[in-house]
Design a protein around this motif. Sequence first.
Motif, mmCIF file in Angstrom:
data_model
loop_
_atom_site.group_PDB
_atom_site.id
_atom_site.type_symbol
_atom_site.label_atom_id
_atom_site.label_comp_id
_atom_site.label_asym_id
_atom_site.label_seq_id
_atom_site.Cartn_x
_atom_site.Cartn_y
_atom_site.Cartn_z
ATOM 1 N N THR A 174 0.844 -1.132 0.074
ATOM 2 C CA THR A 174 -0.220 -0.062 0.248
ATOM 3 C C THR A 174 0.984 1.237 0.051
ATOM 4 O OG1 THR A 174 -1.735 -1.078 1.111
ATOM 5 C CG2 THR A 174 -1.740 0.980 1.212
ATOM 6 N N VAL A 175 2.066 1.311 0.586
ATOM 7 C CA VAL A 175 2.829 2.506 0.739
ATOM 8 C C VAL A 175 3.440 2.467 -0.837
ATOM 9 C CG1 VAL A 175 5.183 3.216 1.391
ATOM 10 C CG2 VAL A 175 3.550 2.231 2.875
ATOM 11 N N GLY A 176 3.762 1.099 -1.518
ATOM 12 C CA GLY A 176 4.127 1.568 -2.802
ATOM 13 C C GLY A 176 2.752 2.141 -3.849
ATOM 14 N N ALA A 177 1.562 1.795 -3.502
ATOM 15 C CA ALA A 177 0.498 2.157 -4.065
ATOM 16 C C ALA A 177 0.234 3.609 -3.847
ATOM 17 C CB ALA A 177 -0.612 1.398 -3.774
ATOM 18 N N LEU A 178 0.833 4.068 -2.613
ATOM 19 C CA LEU A 178 0.883 5.553 -2.439
ATOM 20 C C LEU A 178 1.862 6.506 -3.315
ATOM 21 C CD1 LEU A 178 -0.088 5.547 1.296
ATOM 22 C CD2 LEU A 178 -1.524 6.663 -0.402
ATOM 23 N N VAL A 179 2.984 5.818 -3.240
ATOM 24 C CA VAL A 179 4.267 6.304 -3.870
ATOM 25 C C VAL A 179 3.987 6.208 -5.273
ATOM 26 C CG1 VAL A 179 6.756 6.106 -4.109
ATOM 27 C CG2 VAL A 179 5.862 5.651 -1.998
ATOM 28 N N GLY A 180 3.498 5.353 -5.725
ATOM 29 C CA GLY A 180 3.225 5.217 -7.604
ATOM 30 C C GLY A 180 2.510 6.366 -8.084
ATOM 31 N N PRO A 181 1.319 6.525 -7.505
ATOM 32 C CA PRO A 181 0.602 7.667 -8.171
ATOM 33 C C PRO A 181 1.000 8.942 -7.720
ATOM 34 C CG PRO A 181 -0.806 6.504 -6.326
ATOM 35 C CD PRO A 181 0.389 5.584 -6.647
ATOM 36 N N ALA A 284 -5.826 14.420 -21.024
ATOM 37 C CA ALA A 284 -5.121 13.004 -20.474
ATOM 38 C C ALA A 284 -4.409 13.608 -19.047
ATOM 39 C CB ALA A 284 -4.386 12.477 -21.569
ATOM 40 N N ALA A 285 -3.687 14.407 -19.059
ATOM 41 C CA ALA A 285 -2.799 14.862 -18.126
ATOM 42 C C ALA A 285 -3.981 15.347 -16.783
ATOM 43 C CB ALA A 285 -1.841 15.947 -18.364
ATOM 44 N N GLY A 286 -4.891 15.850 -16.833
ATOM 45 C CA GLY A 286 -5.787 16.213 -15.802
ATOM 46 C C GLY A 286 -6.577 14.841 -15.378
ATOM 47 N N ALA A 287 -6.879 14.291 -16.424
ATOM 48 C CA ALA A 287 -7.629 13.026 -15.947
ATOM 49 C C ALA A 287 -6.588 12.086 -15.034
ATOM 50 C CB ALA A 287 -8.142 12.214 -17.197
ATOM 51 N N THR A 288 -5.288 11.817 -15.710
ATOM 52 C CA THR A 288 -4.565 11.180 -15.008
ATOM 53 C C THR A 288 -4.351 11.689 -13.385
ATOM 54 O OG1 THR A 288 -3.391 10.743 -16.938
ATOM 55 C CG2 THR A 288 -2.026 10.734 -14.996
ATOM 56 N N THR A 289 -4.291 13.098 -13.222
ATOM 57 C CA THR A 289 -4.135 13.760 -11.987
ATOM 58 C C THR A 289 -5.099 13.050 -11.059
ATOM 59 O OG1 THR A 289 -2.780 15.340 -12.725
ATOM 60 C CG2 THR A 289 -3.726 15.676 -10.749
ATOM 61 N N TYR A 290 -6.449 13.192 -11.851
ATOM 62 C CA TYR A 290 -7.634 12.958 -10.783
ATOM 63 C C TYR A 290 -7.607 11.463 -10.332
ATOM 64 C CZ TYR A 290 -12.615 11.647 -10.110
ATOM 65 O OH TYR A 290 -13.660 11.213 -9.422
ATOM 66 N N PHE A 291 -7.371 10.500 -11.181
ATOM 67 C CA PHE A 291 -7.439 9.249 -10.918
ATOM 68 C C PHE A 291 -6.227 9.046 -9.620
ATOM 69 C CE2 PHE A 291 -9.517 8.470 -14.809
ATOM 70 C CZ PHE A 291 -10.758 7.774 -14.303
ATOM 71 N N ALA A 292 -5.324 9.632 -9.969
ATOM 72 C CA ALA A 292 -4.032 9.431 -9.024
ATOM 73 C C ALA A 292 -4.561 10.166 -7.479
ATOM 74 C CB ALA A 292 -2.738 10.232 -9.553
ATOM 75 N N ASN A 293 -5.404 10.945 -7.549
ATOM 76 C CA ASN A 293 -5.925 11.525 -6.146
ATOM 77 C C ASN A 293 -6.896 10.468 -5.564
ATOM 78 O OD1 ASN A 293 -4.574 13.774 -6.094
ATOM 79 N ND2 ASN A 293 -6.269 15.045 -7.476
ATOM 80 N N LEU A 300 -4.326 5.187 1.305
ATOM 81 C CA LEU A 300 -4.302 5.635 2.797
ATOM 82 C C LEU A 300 -5.234 5.076 3.772
ATOM 83 C CD1 LEU A 300 -4.162 9.633 2.198
ATOM 84 C CD2 LEU A 300 -2.413 8.100 3.318
ATOM 85 N N PHE A 301 -6.539 4.838 3.173
ATOM 86 C CA PHE A 301 -7.461 4.105 3.817
ATOM 87 C C PHE A 301 -7.203 2.657 4.122
ATOM 88 C CE2 PHE A 301 -11.617 1.574 3.949
ATOM 89 C CZ PHE A 301 -11.905 1.757 5.291
ATOM 90 N N ALA A 302 -6.664 2.089 3.048
ATOM 91 C CA ALA A 302 -6.079 0.480 3.248
ATOM 92 C C ALA A 302 -4.853 0.498 4.237
ATOM 93 C CB ALA A 302 -5.851 -0.075 1.872
ATOM 94 N N ILE A 303 -4.068 1.393 4.010
ATOM 95 C CA ILE A 303 -2.857 1.124 5.000
ATOM 96 C C ILE A 303 -3.181 1.447 6.513
ATOM 97 C CG2 ILE A 303 -1.911 3.477 5.095
ATOM 98 C CD1 ILE A 303 0.817 2.162 4.572
ATOM 99 N N THR A 304 -4.037 2.228 6.736
ATOM 100 C CA THR A 304 -4.674 2.079 8.183
ATOM 101 C C THR A 304 -5.249 1.073 8.671
ATOM 102 O OG1 THR A 304 -5.279 4.774 7.674
ATOM 103 C CG2 THR A 304 -6.240 3.536 9.562
ATOM 104 N N LEU A 305 -5.934 0.384 7.490
ATOM 105 C CA LEU A 305 -6.622 -1.269 8.352
ATOM 106 C C LEU A 305 -5.403 -1.943 8.311
ATOM 107 C CD1 LEU A 305 -9.412 -1.311 5.683
ATOM 108 C CD2 LEU A 305 -9.636 -0.910 8.172
#
Length: 447
Positions: A174-181, A284-293, A300-305
């Motif tokens: 999950t940390v990797g999934a946070l760092v990646g986006p 495309a860049a704007g949509a990419t940023t949205y999905f990253a958010n 963040l929710f997953a790593i808390t669990l």
Amino acid sequence: MADPTDRPGLRAALAESPPLWWSILYFFSLLTGYYVLRPVRDAMGASSDAVAVFPRAWVAWVEARGQDIGDFTLQVLFTGTFLVMLVLQPLYGALVARFPRRVFLPAVYAIFIACLFAFFLAFHYQVAGRGIVFFIWTAVFNLFAVTVFWSFMADVFDNAHAKGIYGYIGAGGTVGALVGPTITRVFAERVGVANLMLVSIGFLCVCLFCIFKLRPWALKREHERGEASGERAMGGSVWAGLRLVARVPLMRAMAMLMFFGVGVGTLLYNEQAKIVRNAFGADAAGATTYFANIDLAINLFAITLQLFVTRWLLRRFGVGPALLIPGFAVLLGFCMLAASPFPMLVAAVQVATRGGEFGLGKPGRETIYTRVEREWRYKAKAAIDTFVYRTGDVTFVWLHKALALFGSQVVFLAGVFIAGMFTLGAWRVVRLQGTLPGASKPGDTRP
């Protein structure tokens, strides 16, 4: 390998279990590499630039018939992914059956690295139709790379260790999934999408190094348990995975859980994609940023669990709550969406659904595979995680297309039924896994 359940906390687990270090680094690197790419894939799926997604000849052929291929973007992409997965399933079965672990594990990642070099060139030169190939490849990469990872973890750790540390391994991912986006969010518009492929390659190279470092621990566990060595080819049919799913009740229940879990996720994903298409158009860049958010919020929710709930829940109560809680949460979420299908609520349920899957559902399911035969965890598991998964994708993406004609509320009303079947699948898995060797009663944390 000492039992990490004897002492609490991540620090104690790392001290007691040396392979845990490498496992966390492995999963961190794998998901960082994937999540650098995922926003690019999602932006392709939501793009209104048909030529970026499909070959020019396809676009022209559809336009000549008075249609817009963009109206069926996700349906075409998901159908193509299913067909490719159908072809790759027996090829993966042949690789696992004919080659030992020391060969097929590195081979899977080496193939993915070579493909990323090709995508670097395709995005750098803006090759028409790159979107469909990249979308399908990324889906294949995610499923095969992750299922191979967890199958390998079941070689390295037994059931008692899995209950104590799978939450921590998941947290590393999950940390990797946070760092990646985050990497994608910061650098996508600065360095361009093409160079993100090179970043992902670097992380996959770290995965290869971790496989090499973990190999002795897998051999040690197999020797201690008197199991067949993974250094010898398993043999058997290339279709053995699907046959096991059809024959073994537990594997059928796992397949049901996967199929309907994909169903609820696909309905949410398609509604989200419709919102993004309307909001960003060809940006495309704007949509990419949205999905990253969105991915950041989910993780963040997953790593808390994973850090504060998963380990305690698995050790104290077994896999039951880890599988059933996400099921009931999804069911509640779809009931709320059926009553009030607001865009922000769709995003919130998406975060809760995927966060619960990564934080509880996935670790719970993976501990079950530590107690089954090796052929089950490499062949049947791969069939469920790839073929069954993509069968669900293609089924529900077309179902969504039909239901969407009647509006979002109808989509989510159907989703209530699908969420109910997902919860039923979780209950069946919980009941059947209790018959496996090594099943423990709630509260029994002994190895």
